[in-house]
Design a protein around this motif. Structure first.
Motif, PDB file in Angstrom:
ATOM      1  N   PHE A 265      28.831  41.338 -47.095  1.00 50.47           N
ATOM      2  CA  PHE A 265      29.941  41.748 -46.240  1.00 50.47           C
ATOM      3  C   PHE A 265      29.784  43.204 -45.830  1.00 50.47           C
ATOM      4  O   PHE A 265      29.598  44.078 -46.675  1.00 50.47           O
ATOM      5  N   PHE A 266      29.880  43.421 -44.534  1.00 53.95           N
ATOM      6  CA  PHE A 266      29.651  44.745 -43.966  1.00 53.95           C
ATOM      7  C   PHE A 266      30.964  45.394 -43.555  1.00 53.95           C
ATOM      8  O   PHE A 266      31.959  44.716 -43.310  1.00 53.95           O
ATOM      9  N   SER A 267      30.927  46.725 -43.438  1.00 52.87           N
ATOM     10  CA  SER A 267      31.998  47.427 -42.755  1.00 52.87           C
ATOM     11  C   SER A 267      31.511  47.809 -41.370  1.00 52.87           C
ATOM     12  O   SER A 267      30.320  47.710 -41.077  1.00 52.87           O
ATOM     13  N   PHE A 268      32.449  48.257 -40.546  1.00 51.17           N
ATOM     14  CA  PHE A 268      32.123  48.570 -39.155  1.00 51.17           C
ATOM     15  C   PHE A 268      31.011  49.611 -39.043  1.00 51.17           C
ATOM     16  O   PHE A 268      30.294  49.639 -38.054  1.00 51.17           O
ATOM     17  N   ASP A 269      30.860  50.462 -40.063  1.00 55.37           N
ATOM     18  CA  ASP A 269      29.916  51.578 -39.956  1.00 55.37           C
ATOM     19  C   ASP A 269      28.770  51.510 -40.964  1.00 55.37           C
ATOM     20  O   ASP A 269      28.086  52.504 -41.189  1.00 55.37           O
ATOM     21  N   THR A 270      28.562  50.363 -41.586  1.00 52.81           N
ATOM     22  CA  THR A 270      27.478  50.243 -42.570  1.00 52.81           C
ATOM     23  C   THR A 270      26.131  50.519 -41.887  1.00 52.81           C
ATOM     24  O   THR A 270      25.837  49.933 -40.852  1.00 52.81           O
ATOM     25  N   ALA A 271      25.356  51.413 -42.481  1.00 49.43           N
ATOM     26  CA  ALA A 271      24.080  51.795 -41.863  1.00 49.43           C
ATOM     27  C   ALA A 271      22.944  51.560 -42.853  1.00 49.43           C
ATOM     28  O   ALA A 271      22.791  52.291 -43.822  1.00 49.43           O
ATOM     29  N   LEU A 272      22.158  50.520 -42.619  1.00 47.75           N
ATOM     30  CA  LEU A 272      21.049  50.183 -43.506  1.00 47.75           C
ATOM     31  C   LEU A 272      19.732  50.413 -42.767  1.00 47.75           C
ATOM     32  O   LEU A 272      19.556  49.938 -41.648  1.00 47.75           O
ATOM     33  N   SER A 273      18.819  51.137 -43.397  1.00 43.87           N
ATOM     34  CA  SER A 273      17.525  51.402 -42.756  1.00 43.87           C
ATOM     35  C   SER A 273      16.601  50.202 -42.921  1.00 43.87           C
ATOM     36  O   SER A 273      16.884  49.276 -43.676  1.00 43.87           O
ATOM     37  N   ARG A 274      15.461  50.276 -42.269  1.00 39.66           N
ATOM     38  CA  ARG A 274      14.555  49.120 -42.320  1.00 39.66           C
ATOM     39  C   ARG A 274      13.979  48.956 -43.735  1.00 39.66           C
ATOM     40  O   ARG A 274      13.870  49.914 -44.510  1.00 39.66           O
ATOM     41  N   ASP A 275      13.637  47.734 -44.010  1.00 37.49           N
ATOM     42  CA  ASP A 275      13.085  47.354 -45.310  1.00 37.49           C
ATOM     43  C   ASP A 275      14.051  47.541 -46.471  1.00 37.49           C
ATOM     44  O   ASP A 275      13.640  47.516 -47.633  1.00 37.49           O
ATOM     45  N   VAL A 276      15.317  47.731 -46.180  1.00 36.19           N
ATOM     46  CA  VAL A 276      16.317  47.618 -47.247  1.00 36.19           C
ATOM     47  C   VAL A 276      16.401  46.136 -47.586  1.00 36.19           C
ATOM     48  O   VAL A 276      16.330  45.278 -46.700  1.00 36.19           O
ATOM     49  N   ILE A 277      16.506  45.837 -48.872  1.00 37.00           N
ATOM     50  CA  ILE A 277      16.684  44.444 -49.291  1.00 37.00           C
ATOM     51  C   ILE A 277      18.065  44.324 -49.916  1.00 37.00           C
ATOM     52  O   ILE A 277      18.404  45.088 -50.835  1.00 37.00           O
ATOM     53  N   VAL A 278      18.850  43.418 -49.404  1.00 37.17           N
ATOM     54  CA  VAL A 278      20.186  43.206 -49.956  1.00 37.17           C
ATOM     55  C   VAL A 278      20.210  41.826 -50.586  1.00 37.17           C
ATOM     56  O   VAL A 278      20.024  40.813 -49.905  1.00 37.17           O
ATOM     57  N   GLU A 279      20.417  41.799 -51.881  1.00 39.15           N
ATOM     58  CA  GLU A 279      20.485  40.521 -52.595  1.00 39.15           C
ATOM     59  C   GLU A 279      21.860  39.873 -52.357  1.00 39.15           C
ATOM     60  O   GLU A 279      22.745  40.485 -51.768  1.00 39.15           O
ATOM     61  N   PRO A 280      22.068  38.674 -52.851  1.00 38.15           N
ATOM     62  CA  PRO A 280      23.332  37.971 -52.580  1.00 38.15           C
ATOM     63  C   PRO A 280      24.566  38.672 -53.150  1.00 38.15           C
ATOM     64  O   PRO A 280      24.490  39.411 -54.128  1.00 38.15           O
ATOM     65  N   ASN A 281      25.698  38.418 -52.486  1.00 35.07           N
ATOM     66  CA  ASN A 281      27.021  38.845 -52.964  1.00 35.07           C
ATOM     67  C   ASN A 281      27.160  40.356 -53.099  1.00 35.07           C
ATOM     68  O   ASN A 281      27.497  40.875 -54.160  1.00 35.07           O
ATOM     69  N   VAL A 282      26.907  41.018 -52.019  1.00 36.28           N
ATOM     70  CA  VAL A 282      27.072  42.472 -51.968  1.00 36.28           C
ATOM     71  C   VAL A 282      28.144  42.798 -50.943  1.00 36.28           C
ATOM     72  O   VAL A 282      28.211  42.184 -49.880  1.00 36.28           O
ATOM     73  N   VAL A 283      29.014  43.756 -51.292  1.00 32.00           N
ATOM     74  CA  VAL A 283      30.088  44.175 -50.384  1.00 32.00           C
ATOM     75  C   VAL A 283      29.880  45.642 -50.018  1.00 32.00           C
ATOM     76  O   VAL A 283      29.756  46.492 -50.906  1.00 32.00           O
ATOM     77  N   PHE A 284      29.831  45.910 -48.714  1.00 37.95           N
ATOM     78  CA  PHE A 284      29.759  47.286 -48.236  1.00 37.95           C
ATOM     79  C   PHE A 284      31.125  47.692 -47.685  1.00 37.95           C
ATOM     80  O   PHE A 284      31.548  47.199 -46.651  1.00 37.95           O
ATOM     81  N   GLY A 285      31.811  48.577 -48.386  1.00 40.64           N
ATOM     82  CA  GLY A 285      33.032  49.158 -47.837  1.00 40.64           C
ATOM     83  C   GLY A 285      32.654  50.197 -46.799  1.00 40.64           C
ATOM     84  O   GLY A 285      31.467  50.436 -46.557  1.00 40.64           O
ATOM     85  N   PRO A 286      33.643  50.853 -46.192  1.00 42.39           N
ATOM     86  CA  PRO A 286      33.337  51.844 -45.158  1.00 42.39           C
ATOM     87  C   PRO A 286      32.495  53.003 -45.684  1.00 42.39           C
ATOM     88  O   PRO A 286      32.579  53.374 -46.850  1.00 42.39           O
ATOM     89  N   GLY A 287      31.684  53.573 -44.785  1.00 44.36           N
ATOM     90  CA  GLY A 287      30.995  54.826 -45.073  1.00 44.36           C
ATOM     91  C   GLY A 287      29.752  54.717 -45.931  1.00 44.36           C
ATOM     92  O   GLY A 287      29.466  55.615 -46.704  1.00 44.36           O
ATOM     93  N   VAL A 288      29.006  53.636 -45.795  1.00 41.18           N
ATOM     94  CA  VAL A 288      27.798  53.485 -46.615  1.00 41.18           C
ATOM     95  C   VAL A 288      26.533  53.633 -45.768  1.00 41.18           C
ATOM     96  O   VAL A 288      26.422  53.046 -44.693  1.00 41.18           O
TER      97      VAL A 288
END
Ligand code: UD1
Ligand code: CA
Length: 455
Positions: A265-288
């Motif tokens: 789950f993302f927030s409106f401003d979640t910023a992930l760079s390339r080759d980031v790996i996100v495993e299951p069931n992760v929550v991004f609140g604002p400002g990440v």
């Protein structure tokens, strides 16, 4: 070509009765940002240089949100809800000023993209006086229908309540989003009456009036998912789902691996760079923000946190606002970090609370370490130097510092600063009594047998 000026009139006077809420409808959030905030952001991206928000009486919290997000905006209060045209006219002072394009947007239609708004503006730039953003839907109930001639030219918009049976079968609907040439808009609005089923001043009547005057009226079409309106909590959750689907797709397109996208789950401003790996069931609140190649392991919750490149977070980690994890650092399971720096290569691997702290590069924070940052009144800092080693189950009572390269024995309660390269032990000394346990067992066994005999 000179830049065209653009005013957005954002309608947000509706109370949102069906939300059954103490708060104005458009303050409810999608992906961590108010619906009105989404519309403001899209307006800006589409090049709006002025913004007028029409609010209802007593919506102080909404006014405050608008001022916080768009200090340049003006707000107008619509005292009686007499219809969408009446609502737009509440912003008359803004419409009196010269402008090329006017977009009318709804605060409860948060998913419209800047690209779609730009298409509406392009039609205005191309000479249209009125542009209606329409959409096709299998279930048109409740929407105004677009009435077109054989050539597909837009003639009028008929509200559901005023429509004939044949008109109700039309599936091309009004999203509510409209564009107007600034120069002709006010004279159209002033000609709108309220002789209809609802007795309201319908903004949509501008279409028929403009057509009768020989002005250019066009329909632009958008995706149903972009113009979904929110009237109740179920629709709010549908908007959220659509937003999340978009955010996941965008992240993957940008080179992020989502092992199980539907569980992230993302927030409106979640910023992930390339080759980031996100495993299951992760929550991004604002400002990440997460840097290249970092791994966010399963069941982690991040909010207001910056993670540099090549770091590893989780599983089951919680990064709270002000957490800054440097390159190659490691934050492991059941670790909570708040307003704290974890410098390059440092490790906080198990069961810790690190709040209001600095952890130096390569420092190792043992399992169960707690920074005691709060005395019931104020918050205090803990500073740990580079290469320090904090033994497991230590309590660091802030304000306190541990010098670089220092050791803290496990189970210590550290209340005094520890110098560089020193060892601190802050715990009771261990006593050992040889043979005590065997004696104890013999005595208790005999006592128990004697008691049993007496019964
Ligand atoms: C409106 C459109 C309809 C369209 C639909 C899309 C008109 C007459 N009809 O119908 O063609 O298909 O939206 O969702 O425009 N508002 C005010 N003040 C008012 C009235 C409305 O601020 O006096 C705001 C509401 O808060 C809402 C928006 O304008 O955000 C739309 O109003 P609503 O009453 O929901 O219009 P609909 O009947 O849904
Ligand atoms: Ca509506």
């Amino acid at each position: 070509m000179a830049m065209r000026t653009c005013l957005v009139v954002l309608l947000a006077a509706g109370e949102g009765t069906r939300m059954k809420s103490a708060h104005p409808k458009v303050l409810h959030q999608v992906a961590g940002r108010s619906m009105v905030g989404h519309v403001i952001a899209s307006s800006r991206e589409a090049g709006a240089d002025r913004l007028a928000v029409v609010v209802g009486p007593g919506m102080d919290a909404l006014q405050a949100e608008v001022m916080a997000l768009a200090p340049e905006a003006t707000t107008a209060v619509q005292s009686d809800r007499l219809g969408t045209a009446h609502a737009v006219l509440a912003a008359r002072a803004e419409l009196d000023r010269t402008v090329d394009d006017v977009l009318v947007l709804y605060g409860d239609t948060p998913l419209v993209t800047p690209q779609t708004l730009s298409r509406v503006r392009a039609r205005l730039a191309g000479g249209a006086d009125v542009v209606v953003l329409g959409f096709e839907t299998p279930i048109p109930t409740g929407y105004g229908r677009l009435l077109t001639d054989q050539d597909g030219c837009l003639l009028a918009i008929r509200e559901e309540k005023d429509a004939s049976d044949a008109e109700r079968r039309i599936t091309l609907c009004n999203s509510g989003i409209m564009g107007f040439r600034g120069a002709t808009m006010l004279s159209l609005l002033d000609a709108i009456g309220n002789d209809n089923a609802k007795g309201e001043y319908y903004l949509t009547d501008a279409v028929e009036i403009a057509t009768a005057r020989g002005l250019t009226v066009v329909a632009e079409t958008g995706d149903e998912n972009e113009v979904l309106g929110v009237n109740d909590r179920a629709q709010l959750s549908r908007c959220e789902a659509i937003y999340q689907a978009r955010a996941r797709a965008a992240a993957m397109t940008a080179g992020v691996t989502l092992v199980a996208p539907e569980t992230v789950f993302f927030s409106f401003d979640t910023a992930l760079s390339r080759d980031v790996i996100v495993e299951p069931n992760v929550v991004f609140g604002p400002g990440v923000t997460v840097g290249e190649g970092s791994r966010i392991r399963a069941f982690s919750h991040l909010e207001g946190a910056t993670v540099a490149a090549g770091a590893e977070i989780g599983p089951y980690a919680r990064l709270r606002p002000g957490a800054r994890v440097a390159a190659g650092a490691r934050v492991g399971n059941f670790v909570e970090i708040k307003n704290a720096r974890v410098d390059e290569g440092a490790k906080v691997n198990h069961l810790s609370y690190i709040g209001d702290a600095e952890i130096g590069a390569r420092a190792n924070i043992g399992a169960g370490t707690i920074t005691c940052n709060y005395d019931g009144f104020g918050k205090f800092r803990t500073v740990i130097g580079a290469d320090a080693f904090i033994g497991s189950n230590s309590a660091l009572v802030a304000p306190v510092s541990v010098g670089s390269g220092a050791f803290v024995g496990s189970g210590s309660v550290v209340t005094d600063d520890v110098p560089t390269d020193a060892l601190a032990l802050g715990r009771g000394r261990q006593a050992v009594k040889p043979g005590w346990a065997a004696e104890f067992r013999t005595r208790r066994t005999a006592e128990k047998a004697a008691a049993k005999k007496r019964d």
